[in-house]
Design an enzyme around this catalytic site. Sequence first.
Site, mmCIF file in Angstrom:
data_model
loop_
_atom_site.group_PDB
_atom_site.id
_atom_site.type_symbol
_atom_site.label_atom_id
_atom_site.label_comp_id
_atom_site.label_asym_id
_atom_site.label_seq_id
_atom_site.Cartn_x
_atom_site.Cartn_y
_atom_site.Cartn_z
ATOM 1 N N ARG A 234 96.454 -6.406 -40.891
ATOM 2 C CA ARG A 234 95.943 -5.058 -40.655
ATOM 3 C C ARG A 234 94.636 -4.892 -41.414
ATOM 4 O O ARG A 234 94.489 -5.351 -42.544
ATOM 5 C CB ARG A 234 96.950 -3.998 -41.102
ATOM 6 C CG ARG A 234 98.195 -3.887 -40.221
ATOM 7 C CD ARG A 234 97.848 -3.328 -38.849
ATOM 8 N NE ARG A 234 99.024 -3.153 -38.001
ATOM 9 C CZ ARG A 234 99.478 -4.069 -37.156
ATOM 10 N NH1 ARG A 234 98.856 -5.243 -37.060
ATOM 11 N NH2 ARG A 234 100.536 -3.818 -36.396
ATOM 12 N N GLU A 263 90.119 0.605 -35.014
ATOM 13 C CA GLU A 263 90.176 -0.233 -33.811
ATOM 14 C C GLU A 263 90.367 0.624 -32.558
ATOM 15 O O GLU A 263 91.303 1.421 -32.520
ATOM 16 C CB GLU A 263 91.324 -1.244 -33.928
ATOM 17 C CG GLU A 263 91.140 -2.212 -35.079
ATOM 18 C CD GLU A 263 92.284 -3.185 -35.253
ATOM 19 O OE1 GLU A 263 92.159 -4.118 -36.048
ATOM 20 O OE2 GLU A 263 93.328 -3.009 -34.571
ATOM 21 N N HIS A 284 91.030 -8.389 -32.623
ATOM 22 C CA HIS A 284 92.489 -8.246 -32.736
ATOM 23 C C HIS A 284 93.209 -9.028 -31.627
ATOM 24 O O HIS A 284 94.011 -8.476 -30.870
ATOM 25 C CB HIS A 284 92.887 -6.760 -32.669
ATOM 26 C CG HIS A 284 94.205 -6.486 -33.341
ATOM 27 N ND1 HIS A 284 94.464 -5.340 -34.043
ATOM 28 C CD2 HIS A 284 95.353 -7.225 -33.405
ATOM 29 C CE1 HIS A 284 95.692 -5.376 -34.513
ATOM 30 N NE2 HIS A 284 96.253 -6.508 -34.136
#
Length: 318
Positions: A234, A263, A284
């Site tokens: 994260r 994000e 990601h």
Amino acid sequence: MKAVFLDQDTFSTQVSLKRIAKQVTALKCYQQTQASQVVERSLDAEVLITNKVVLDNKILAQLPKLKLICISATGINNIDLLAAQQHHIAVTNVSGYAKQSVAQYVFAQLLNYFSQPNHHIANVTHGQWQQSTSFCLHGNGSSELAGKTIGIIGYGSLGQAVAQIAHAFGMKVMISERPNAAMVRTNRKSFNQVIREADILTLHCPQTPATENLIDAQVLSEMKSSAVLINTARGALVNEQDLLTALKQNDIAYAILDVLSEEPPKANHLLLQNQPKNLAITGHIAWASIEAQQRLLDLVGDNIAAFKQGQTTNRVDL
């Protein structure tokens, strides 16, 4: 049971929803759902599937038919679990689906950094080998993973998968204890020892109040100047301003980030607007091999099946 998938666009179009569809009488999928659209789209749903759409008390209170929320991810911070309990709504998540994908990403990035295949390919493409006076064009060279120390912070299924591959490369594996732990468990090393000795530090722990800004200026200053930091967990685990400063000052050699604090990030995000050459950022995607995505969605289908049978498989609201 009628089901609604609120953000199908968080998955590739190459994966199948068949196992989910098999467990429900109807499945309505939306590519993305804004907060203002959730209630209208979910009124008739008995099952809601969400990856990142937030379901808070205000929304759940308006969905009297809802019986089950299936989080199509491991993280549960987008669901108000207390509100779900109060409204007698079950909540499930999924885990363990991405260990191969994440571990492969970690070593793909490490091999790219230490072996520099793109650099060596470019040397031939641009004619440099053809002009060499020796049979071998060294260029920037390469370095072996064997013998290097990899420090793993977070030793669940992801950290264990990384360790398994690291051993195959002949690396020394150090598993970090929690910071400030009163006791260091067997087969682990203190957090401080790991950050000082690791050639590569890879993060696989969850985001909690205790782990936010885990990697800050103090930690970065204690790492080797030749160290590589990898974050596939994260974004909030890393203090981004501190990391940027450390990279620009060469306090560490390189950082690889697959996650950021926001994000998707804005164009003027601190690390994107000022991205130094010793920082690599991807969007990601470490978790997102096609196989991992399919395993995840199949597990969502299994969670629905278990709920229908009165089982508590993968329940996070209990």
